[in-house]
Design a protein around this motif. Structure first.
Motif, PDB file in Angstrom:
ATOM      1  N   LYS A  70      -3.434   8.159   0.250  1.00  0.00           N
ATOM      2  CA  LYS A  70      -3.071   7.165  -1.033  1.00  0.00           C
ATOM      3  C   LYS A  70      -3.030   7.812  -2.232  1.00  0.00           C
ATOM      4  O   LYS A  70      -3.960   8.616  -2.441  1.00  0.00           O
ATOM      5  CB  LYS A  70      -4.148   6.026  -0.933  1.00  0.00           C
ATOM      6  N   MET A 102      -1.794   2.989   5.302  1.00  0.00           N
ATOM      7  CA  MET A 102      -1.924   4.684   4.769  1.00  0.00           C
ATOM      8  C   MET A 102      -1.393   5.682   5.539  1.00  0.00           C
ATOM      9  O   MET A 102      -0.821   6.485   4.806  1.00  0.00           O
ATOM     10  CB  MET A 102      -3.499   4.920   4.632  1.00  0.00           C
ATOM     11  N   VAL A 121       0.742  -1.409   0.016  1.00  0.00           N
ATOM     12  CA  VAL A 121      -0.106   0.004  -0.037  1.00  0.00           C
ATOM     13  C   VAL A 121       0.900   1.038   0.019  1.00  0.00           C
ATOM     14  O   VAL A 121       0.529   2.120  -0.653  1.00  0.00           O
ATOM     15  CB  VAL A 121      -0.916  -0.046   1.194  1.00  0.00           C
ATOM     16  N   THR A 129       2.218   5.420   4.068  1.00  0.00           N
ATOM     17  CA  THR A 129       2.200   5.931   3.087  1.00  0.00           C
ATOM     18  C   THR A 129       2.708   7.476   2.864  1.00  0.00           C
ATOM     19  O   THR A 129       3.380   7.870   2.102  1.00  0.00           O
ATOM     20  CB  THR A 129       0.921   5.928   2.190  1.00  0.00           C
ATOM     21  N   SER A 152       2.591   1.338  -3.146  1.00  0.00           N
ATOM     22  CA  SER A 152       1.641   1.257  -4.389  1.00  0.00           C
ATOM     23  C   SER A 152       2.235   0.119  -5.290  1.00  0.00           C
ATOM     24  O   SER A 152       2.173   0.343  -6.552  1.00  0.00           O
ATOM     25  CB  SER A 152       1.324   2.599  -5.075  1.00  0.00           C
TER      26      SER A 152
END
Length: 615
Positions: free
Chosen positions: A543, A518, A385, A521, A388
């Motif tokens: 995201k 997330m 995540v 991220t 990606s």
């Protein structure tokens, strides 16, 4: 010698003849009187109400009086839809001795259109001389002042004032506010079907789009009336009764105009959309579609030339991209796909796969490429995540199958309208086997599922859907219908009615796993948005996504320098902040802008900063 005539009289026969004639005459008289009485009864008794009404209609004239339209405010009580006075110049024709002279004198005060005299004379042919006649529809305040000073020179002319809708924010709120415009034949038909002719007897404008249309019944108000007694020529003798109109109710929206203008500033005129909402109640804080247009152009009737320019523009300003734009959601839905994988036990947060830069369906030669051509190596759910990784989600989609994906995504708002309180919304597409069969009469292939795994293929979403699904993640399953109306002023707020049944997971801990992914991220080194948030005073969960507009061959490379502008990738970005106490969720889509984190990311970051720090 002439003889005299002898007359023999028969008195009995003469008496009988007279009697017959008298009876006949009496019968005729009785019949005529009966007819007269019958007609008199019909007029005075049977049809009394009807003829009295007709007489009153000839004697009494009812003039409807338009109500003032309700005002619209943002959440901080800044007015965003107002009613401003508009001035017109009116004339009583019978009081004007020399029309050409009067118009010539008017021309000395302010410029008149060429052929003004001829046009006025033509319109006067069908106008009663004792009724007010509009010479000039709109006068500026300067023109009103000029005329007022010189009014003694213009007997029979006067200034009339009314109210017109005005949108002080111009283009900023067009796609959510909509506008009012003149009632057309289609509107008349709808009004007739809804049995509302009386409501619009004094009004020639109606809400056409957005809030103005959705809440038309609340904003419009109830018309009043004035009863006047008139003579047989229609001249007013006296006013009998006046019923004042009831003004429309005022609305307060959830929009923060400061944040709305910040989104416009960040977009810099580029094509796209920004949606920001409060995940705790579904209130939309900002909703921008770019480019936009000035709604004030439509209030008095837009010219054919201006409307044609808007309609035929390649930038498509008439479309509300925030609710009608359909885009491949791309990698912005990877957190949701990961959550589906956890729920269906296809992966855990510790499941790892090897990413060499490509992935293949078993026993199929075609290679599905990762965006990072040399691959990410070993990845788990968190790194897939945060970085990606496409390969992880190709594999996950293959394991889950399309029906598991579609069934899981539907409660998050994909494939259906969110129910936002404007009519202009698309449901976009959440595909499955049945959808493809109905749409194309074709079977669903495994390759279709692989594309869905990275938010591509047939899957499309609107920016409002992306913001809504992100808000559900932020609140760990709580769902609040996105809405623009905070309250009808003077009535309770509407938030309670927006609650929807929450999404319950088999394992509630899965919410935290996805939120943490997330978070990484934005705040873990190597995360796709790390450079944006590494120095941020607040923590966020985000995201990014980069949506392909067209497909490329298996071994071909995407070259941004050579691709035509309208075929370049769309940039997307979703997220919420603060991470542990979400106050704002944002979705950004930039058309043909390229890399999501580099282009859409700064806009989302700017929205977070404006709402959390500037306030």
């Amino acid at each position: 010698m002439r003889r005299s005539r002898v007359t023999i009289q028969n008195h009995t026969e003469e008496a009988a003849l007279f009697k017959r004639r008298a009876l006949f005459t009496f019968a005729v008289v009785v019949i005529l009187i009966s007819i007269l009485l019958s007609n008199l009864y019909y007029l005075q008794v049977t049809s009394h109400t009807d003829y009295q009404t007709r007489a009153n209609e000839n004697r009494v004239r009812v003039i409807p009086v338009a109500p003032n339209r309700g005002l619209i405010f943002d959440r901080n009580n800044n007015i965003v839809a107002n009613n401003l006075p508009v001035y017109s110049l009116e004339m009583i024709p019978e009081k004007v001795a020399n029309l050409e002279h009067i118009i010539a004198e008017l021309g000395k005060l302010f410029p008149l259109e060429e052929g003004f005299i001829e046009d006025t004379q033509e319109r006067l042919k069908y106008h009663r001389r004792f009724k007010a006649f509009t010479l000039i529809k709109q006068l500026s305040e300067k023109q009103v002042a000029k005329f007022s000073i010189n009014q003694h020179k213009f007997p029979g002319l006067s200034i009339a004032a009314g109210l017109n809708r005005y949108y002080p924010q111009g283009e900023s709120l067009t796609h959510l506010l909509g506008y009012v415009a003149r009632i057309n034949s289609k509107d008349r038909e709808k009004i007739s079907i809804d049995d509302k002719e009386g409501m619009y007897a004094a009004t020639n404008q109606i809400g056409k789009q957005g809030i103005e249309k959705f809440y038309e019944d609340i904003l419009h108000g109830i018309p009043g009336s004035t009863e006047e007694e008139v003579n047989n020529r229609g001249r007013v003798i006296r006013t009998l009764k006046h019923i004042p109109p009831e003004a429309g109710r005022d609305l307060q929206l959830t929009i923060d105009i400061t944040l709305q203008n910040k989104a416009i500033e960040l977009l810099q005129g580029r094509r796209g959309a920004v949606v920001a909402l409060d995940p705790n109640n579904g209130e939309i804080l900002a909703m921008v579609s770019s480019p936009s247009y000035d709604p004030n152009l439509f209030v008095q009737g837009i010219s054919s030339r201006n409307y044609s320019n808007l309609l035929n523009s390649t930038q498509k300003p008439l479309i509300n991209r925030a609710t009608q734009g359909q885009y491949a959601p791309a990698s912005t839905v990877k957190p949701l796909l990961a959550l589906a994988g956890l729920e269906h036990n296809f992966v855990t947060d510790k499941t790892k796969i090897w990413d060499p830069g490509f992935w293949q369906i078993p026993n199929v030669e075609r290679k599905y490429r990762d965006w990072k051509r040399w691959g990410h190596g070993w990845v788990d759910l968190y790194t897939s995540v945060a970085h990606s990784c496409d390969i992880y989600f190709y594999d996950l989609a293959y394991k889950m199958g399309i029906q598991n994906i579609a069934d899981f995504m539907q409660p998050f708002g994909f494939g259906e309208s969110t129910g936002i309180d404007i009519h202009e919304e698309s449901s976009a597409i959440l595909p499955d086997k049945g959808w493809k069969r109905a749409r194309y009469n074709q079977p669903w292939y495994i390759g279709d599922t692989i594309s869905i795994g990275i938010g591509q293929g047939y899957w499309t979403a609107t920016p409002i859907q992306l913001a809504y699904s992100t808000s559900i993640l932020a609140t760990k399953g709580q769902r609040f219908r996105p809405h623009l109306l905070k309250q009808v002023i003077g009535e309770p707020e509407t938030n309670a009615s927006s609650n929807l049944a929450p999404i319950k997971l088999k394992n509630e801990a899965n919410w935290n796993i996805i939120s943490n992914a997330m978070y990484q991220t934005a705040h873990k080194y190597g995360g796709s948005a790390y450079s944006l948030f590494k120095d941020s005073p607040y923590k966020a969960a985000v995201k990014s996504g980069t949506g392909q507009v067209f497909g490329i061959a298996e071994d071909a490379q995407y070259d941004e320098e050579t691709v035509q502008e309208h075929l370049k990738d769309n940039a997307l970005f979703v997220g919420w902040a603060p991470y542990n106490n979400p106050k704002i969720a944002v979705a950004v889509v930039l058309e043909n802008a390229g890399w999501g984190s580099a282009n859409a990311g700064p806009i989302a970051k700017g929205m977070f900063d404006s709402y959390l720090l500037d306030n």
